[in-house]
Design an enzyme around this catalytic site. Structure first.
Site, mmCIF file in Angstrom:
data_model
loop_
_atom_site.group_PDB
_atom_site.id
_atom_site.type_symbol
_atom_site.label_atom_id
_atom_site.label_comp_id
_atom_site.label_asym_id
_atom_site.label_seq_id
_atom_site.Cartn_x
_atom_site.Cartn_y
_atom_site.Cartn_z
ATOM 1 N N CYS A 252 -17.857 -53.698 34.751
ATOM 2 C CA CYS A 252 -18.703 -52.522 34.498
ATOM 3 C C CYS A 252 -19.824 -52.949 33.563
ATOM 4 O O CYS A 252 -20.147 -54.139 33.487
ATOM 5 C CB CYS A 252 -17.877 -51.366 33.947
ATOM 6 S SG CYS A 252 -17.100 -51.684 32.351
ATOM 7 N N ASN B 273 -17.698 -53.126 29.490
ATOM 8 C CA ASN B 273 -16.304 -53.635 29.461
ATOM 9 C C ASN B 273 -15.473 -52.962 28.357
ATOM 10 O O ASN B 273 -14.585 -53.582 27.774
ATOM 11 C CB ASN B 273 -16.272 -55.171 29.324
ATOM 12 C CG ASN B 273 -14.915 -55.813 29.592
ATOM 13 O OD1 ASN B 273 -14.604 -56.868 29.050
ATOM 14 N ND2 ASN B 273 -14.084 -55.186 30.411
ATOM 15 N N CYS C 105 -14.916 -49.223 28.870
ATOM 16 C CA CYS C 105 -14.425 -47.963 29.452
ATOM 17 C C CYS C 105 -13.852 -48.172 30.866
ATOM 18 O O CYS C 105 -12.636 -48.161 31.060
ATOM 19 C CB CYS C 105 -15.533 -46.908 29.489
ATOM 20 S SG CYS C 105 -16.139 -46.424 27.855
ATOM 21 N N ARG C 106 -14.714 -48.346 31.844
ATOM 22 C CA ARG C 106 -14.260 -48.336 33.239
ATOM 23 C C ARG C 106 -13.503 -49.596 33.655
ATOM 24 O O ARG C 106 -12.405 -49.506 34.232
ATOM 25 C CB ARG C 106 -15.463 -48.116 34.172
ATOM 26 C CG ARG C 106 -16.064 -46.731 34.033
ATOM 27 C CD ARG C 106 -17.424 -46.657 34.685
ATOM 28 N NE ARG C 106 -18.401 -47.481 33.972
ATOM 29 C CZ ARG C 106 -19.635 -47.721 34.375
ATOM 30 N NH1 ARG C 106 -20.041 -47.211 35.529
ATOM 31 N NH2 ARG C 106 -20.453 -48.459 33.651
ATOM 32 N N SER C 107 -14.086 -50.794 33.398
ATOM 33 C CA SER C 107 -13.391 -52.001 33.892
ATOM 34 C C SER C 107 -12.090 -52.291 33.136
ATOM 35 O O SER C 107 -11.130 -52.767 33.771
ATOM 36 C CB SER C 107 -14.321 -53.225 33.942
ATOM 37 O OG SER C 107 -14.811 -53.581 32.686
ATOM 38 N N ASP D 116 -20.033 -43.555 34.729
ATOM 39 C CA ASP D 116 -19.937 -44.033 33.353
ATOM 40 C C ASP D 116 -19.569 -42.864 32.429
ATOM 41 O O ASP D 116 -20.311 -41.896 32.333
ATOM 42 C CB ASP D 116 -21.309 -44.611 32.971
ATOM 43 C CG ASP D 116 -21.307 -45.245 31.603
ATOM 44 O OD1 ASP D 116 -20.333 -45.052 30.851
ATOM 45 O OD2 ASP D 116 -22.294 -45.940 31.297
HETATM 46 P P1 4NP Z 1 -18.408 -49.016 30.562
HETATM 47 O O1 4NP Z 1 -19.096 -47.869 29.687
HETATM 48 O O2 4NP Z 1 -19.528 -49.743 31.252
HETATM 49 O O3 4NP Z 1 -17.538 -48.271 31.482
HETATM 50 O O4 4NP Z 1 -17.658 -49.904 29.583
HETATM 51 C C1 4NP Z 1 -20.123 -48.117 28.776
HETATM 52 C C2 4NP Z 1 -19.826 -48.591 27.529
HETATM 53 C C3 4NP Z 1 -20.843 -48.819 26.611
HETATM 54 C C4 4NP Z 1 -22.160 -48.577 26.968
HETATM 55 C C5 4NP Z 1 -22.455 -48.114 28.237
HETATM 56 C C6 4NP Z 1 -21.432 -47.892 29.145
HETATM 57 N N1 4NP Z 1 -23.189 -48.771 26.021
HETATM 58 O O5 4NP Z 1 -24.343 -48.460 26.357
HETATM 59 O O6 4NP Z 1 -22.929 -49.273 24.930
#
Ligand code: 4NP
Length: 157
Positions: free
Chosen positions: A9, A12, A14-16, A125
């Site tokens: 994702c 790294n 939340c989703r992955s 997201d």
């Molecule tokens: P992820 O979510 O891609 O599912 O881990 C996010 C985590 C952090 C950010 C964006 C999306 N960020 O902008 O810091």
């Protein structure tokens, strides 16, 4: 034959990591834990070394998944030498990976939800939204993990 799966994702956190923990859990339940290497990574580097977002850890824990040991890392070119499946959470992640992909990569680089079973193709997201976004991620990830498990099980036969 063994197999290897990398979930990717943006951050790294939340989703992955959710996909990483859920799919490993399903592999353990299926008695396949030692047969498939599972990892996760982000296309961005903001959270490298950090545990998953506390909201992600809490939502997963409510369904019996322990994500607390995971630490974020950034995806690298070497991942294309090490993983048979590189599965992106959304189209933006997929495009970033397609730009990195060596011409000789012979594995599967695709959207995780293209495994089938899910009503949408992207895992939204949840980072800037409310609690329900984290449950939505789990719903989609659990469904796609079942499909991926069936697919990988066929491959391991
Ligand atoms: P992820 O979510 O891609 O599912 O881990 C996010 C985590 C952090 C950010 C964006 C999306 N960020 O902008 O810091």
């Amino acid at each position: 034959m063994s197999s290897s799966v990398l979930f990717v994702c943006l951050g790294n956190i939340c989703r992955s990591p959710t996909a990483h923990g859920v799919f490993e859990h399903k592999l353990r339940e299926a008695g396949l834990a030692g047969r498939v290497r599972v990892d996760s990574a982000g296309t961005g580097d903001w959270h490298v070394g950090n545990p998953p977002d506390p909201r992600t850890v809490a939502a997963a824990a409510r369904r019996g998944y322990d994500l607390s040991p995971l630490r974020a890392r950034q995806v690298s070119g070497r991942d294309f030498e090490q993983f048979d499946y590189i599965l992106a959470m959304d189209n933006s992640n997929l495009q970033a990976l397609q730009r990195m992909k060596p011409a000789r990569y012979s594995g599967v680089l695709d959207l995780f939800l293209r495994q089938g079973g899910a009503p949408v193709l992207e895992v939204p997201d949840p980072y800037y939204g409310g609690e329900s976004g984290f449950d939505r991620v789990l719903d989609l990830v659990e469904q796609a993990s079942e499909q991926l498990l069936a697919h990988v099980r066929e491959r391991l036969r």
